[in-house]
Design an enzyme around this catalytic site. Sequence first.
Site, mmCIF file in Angstrom:
data_model
loop_
_atom_site.group_PDB
_atom_site.id
_atom_site.type_symbol
_atom_site.label_atom_id
_atom_site.label_comp_id
_atom_site.label_asym_id
_atom_site.label_seq_id
_atom_site.Cartn_x
_atom_site.Cartn_y
_atom_site.Cartn_z
ATOM 1 C CE LYS A 118 -2.748 -3.008 -0.207
ATOM 2 N NZ LYS A 118 -3.104 -3.390 -1.576
ATOM 3 C CD GLU A 202 -4.437 6.497 4.200
ATOM 4 O OE1 GLU A 202 -5.612 6.151 4.445
ATOM 5 O OE2 GLU A 202 -3.832 6.174 3.166
ATOM 6 N NE ARG A 294 -10.133 -8.931 -6.770
ATOM 7 C CZ ARG A 294 -9.861 -8.144 -5.739
ATOM 8 N NH1 ARG A 294 -8.610 -7.925 -5.380
ATOM 9 N NH2 ARG A 294 -10.828 -7.562 -5.057
HETATM 10 C C1 MV4 Z 1 -9.953 4.279 5.053
HETATM 11 C C2 MV4 Z 1 -11.149 4.677 5.665
HETATM 12 C C3 MV4 Z 1 -11.223 5.917 6.202
HETATM 13 N N1 MV4 Z 1 -10.165 6.727 6.179
HETATM 14 N N2 MV4 Z 1 -8.910 5.135 5.047
HETATM 15 C C4 MV4 Z 1 -11.193 -0.223 4.158
HETATM 16 C C5 MV4 Z 1 -10.742 -1.112 3.062
HETATM 17 C C6 MV4 Z 1 -9.451 -0.569 2.583
HETATM 18 N N3 MV4 Z 1 -9.454 -0.546 1.170
HETATM 19 C C7 MV4 Z 1 -9.370 0.787 3.170
HETATM 20 N N4 MV4 Z 1 -10.538 0.999 3.967
HETATM 21 C C8 MV4 Z 1 -10.806 2.187 4.525
HETATM 22 N N5 MV4 Z 1 -9.783 3.088 4.510
HETATM 23 C C9 MV4 Z 1 -9.042 6.324 5.596
HETATM 24 N N6 MV4 Z 1 -7.984 7.152 5.607
HETATM 25 C C10 MV4 Z 1 -12.216 3.772 5.669
HETATM 26 C C11 MV4 Z 1 -12.033 2.516 5.107
HETATM 27 C C12 MV4 Z 1 -13.175 1.676 5.186
HETATM 28 C C13 MV4 Z 1 -13.861 1.292 4.049
HETATM 29 C C14 MV4 Z 1 -13.450 1.669 2.783
HETATM 30 C C15 MV4 Z 1 -14.131 1.264 1.669
HETATM 31 C C16 MV4 Z 1 -15.274 0.469 1.804
HETATM 32 C C17 MV4 Z 1 -15.686 0.087 3.030
HETATM 33 C C18 MV4 Z 1 -14.998 0.481 4.173
HETATM 34 C C19 MV4 Z 1 -15.444 0.076 5.411
HETATM 35 C C20 MV4 Z 1 -14.755 0.459 6.520
HETATM 36 C C21 MV4 Z 1 -13.623 1.251 6.419
#
Ligand code: MV4
Length: 498
Positions: A118, A202, A294
């Site tokens: 990441k 973050e 993917r």
């Molecule tokens: C985040 C976030 C809030 N703030 N990053 C969850 C999956 C991964 N791809 C990153 N994710 C998140 N990153 C910051 N800085 C909230 C999430 C997140 C989320 C993101 C996309 C879809 C569903 C989610 C559910 C919980 C948290």
Amino acid sequence: MPAIKKILVANRGEIALRVMRSARELGIKTVAVYSEADRNALHVRFADEAVYIGPPPSAESYLRIEKILAAAHSTGADAIHPGYGFLSENEDFAQAVEDAGLLFIGPSAKAIELMGSKLAAKAAVAKFNVPLVPGTSEPITDVNAAKKIAAEIGYPVLIKASAGGGGKGMRVVEDEASFHEQMERAISEATSAFGDGSVFIEKYITKPRHIEFQIFGDKHGNVVHLFERECSIQRRHQKVVEEAPSSILTPEKRKAMGEAAINAAKACGYYGAGTIEFILDDKLNFYFLEMNTRLQVEHPVTEEITGMDLVKLQIRIAEGEKIPFAQEDLKMNGHAVEIRVYAEDPANNFLPDIGTLQTYKRPQGHGIRVDDGFEQGMSIPFYYDPMIAKLICHAEDRAGAIEKMIRAIDEYEITGLETTLGFCKFVMQHEAFRSGNFDTRFVENYFKPEVLVSANEQEEIIASILATTLLNGNGNSKQADENTAKQPVVSNWKKNRL
Ligand code: MV4
């Protein structure tokens, strides 16, 4: 580059079938691989040839690189499609396939590796003008330095594992008092889960929407996007409902995000199908999160609104062809919604409810697509993901797609196990979903198991229990006894209503 003659699909279930169908339409032969649990699976029957690769656990079959390469060798396959999951994002597999002189229908091993980290991914895309969530761009180990940064960003912050992704290895920190402890936990979790303790910080976006862009790159440096999918309706990082397009993007926002997505792909010299994940905050600012290298589970909604066959595009690109259209040629047509039908019990904390599909009748009609890997009478194996099917509805607009989905859910007949169909219907009927006013916390905010049985229905269930008890009690109830012995009357009755 030579045209592909025979593709081995290193996967199972609906996605193996999905890939083979497109291959067959292109006149390409197909090879299935299967574990002991999948001897009678549909992907095995559909393929031109099938090779047994080991016992049911995926670590002994679908994850075994050497067995899959041996199967490709013995059948004379000249390309491998990895599907999603399993080895699809394993750079060693992509490299081993190419080293064996076969085509990997996917991106380069280098791109998979880069996007798998990441931090490396963020560093790469940052140089290409892709907006990132405010935070650190380097792994951080010193707690005091980290605290200083967290204070500058402003609480709440999120500590993420560089080797994580898809929600694994994340920790929210609400205030400075708990920072030290949370950071130590994050590092120790990342070390034991991924063998890599690198973490970064973050700003925590508290009510994000998850919007991802489908991109395609070819081996000549061209990259296009096929618009977005909204995947905010998810439960514990497991997507439940996906749709295209997103109901909140304006044409201007879509254009800006699409350009950022293309830039992110160009940052890693990407070719093949890929997905750029963004989150949007409440002011619709968008930030790059990660890239999935993917074909995704939810790709059908993109196919429905663009009319493209994404698997055929993947195959053509692997063969070295240029993307056969320009960005300007693409248009969105109507609206598509997908639900994932799982063999899980929503009333019981979504515990897998694997068993036999006693009844299995798919919905039909205009605008309805079912991607599945089962037929009536088959069992859902315990060893793999319990997804039974993806149900995709396409209509001229969002409201039409939602109404069609409700009709299709009502028409779907599955007995023998509990499924998430009723839960998905609850989402379709919910005001927050229908109005488009929702975020990634939809399920935790609105779903309680009780909502699947309305008050009215509960009364009727009680009445039905009473009636059954009375029948059983009067000594003249042979038929009722047989019925209740085979299948509990109440639970079946309930199932038909959901
Ligand atoms: C985040 C976030 C809030 N703030 N990053 C969850 C999956 C991964 N791809 C990153 N994710 C998140 N990153 C910051 N800085 C909230 C999430 C997140 C989320 C993101 C996309 C879809 C569903 C989610 C559910 C919980 C948290």
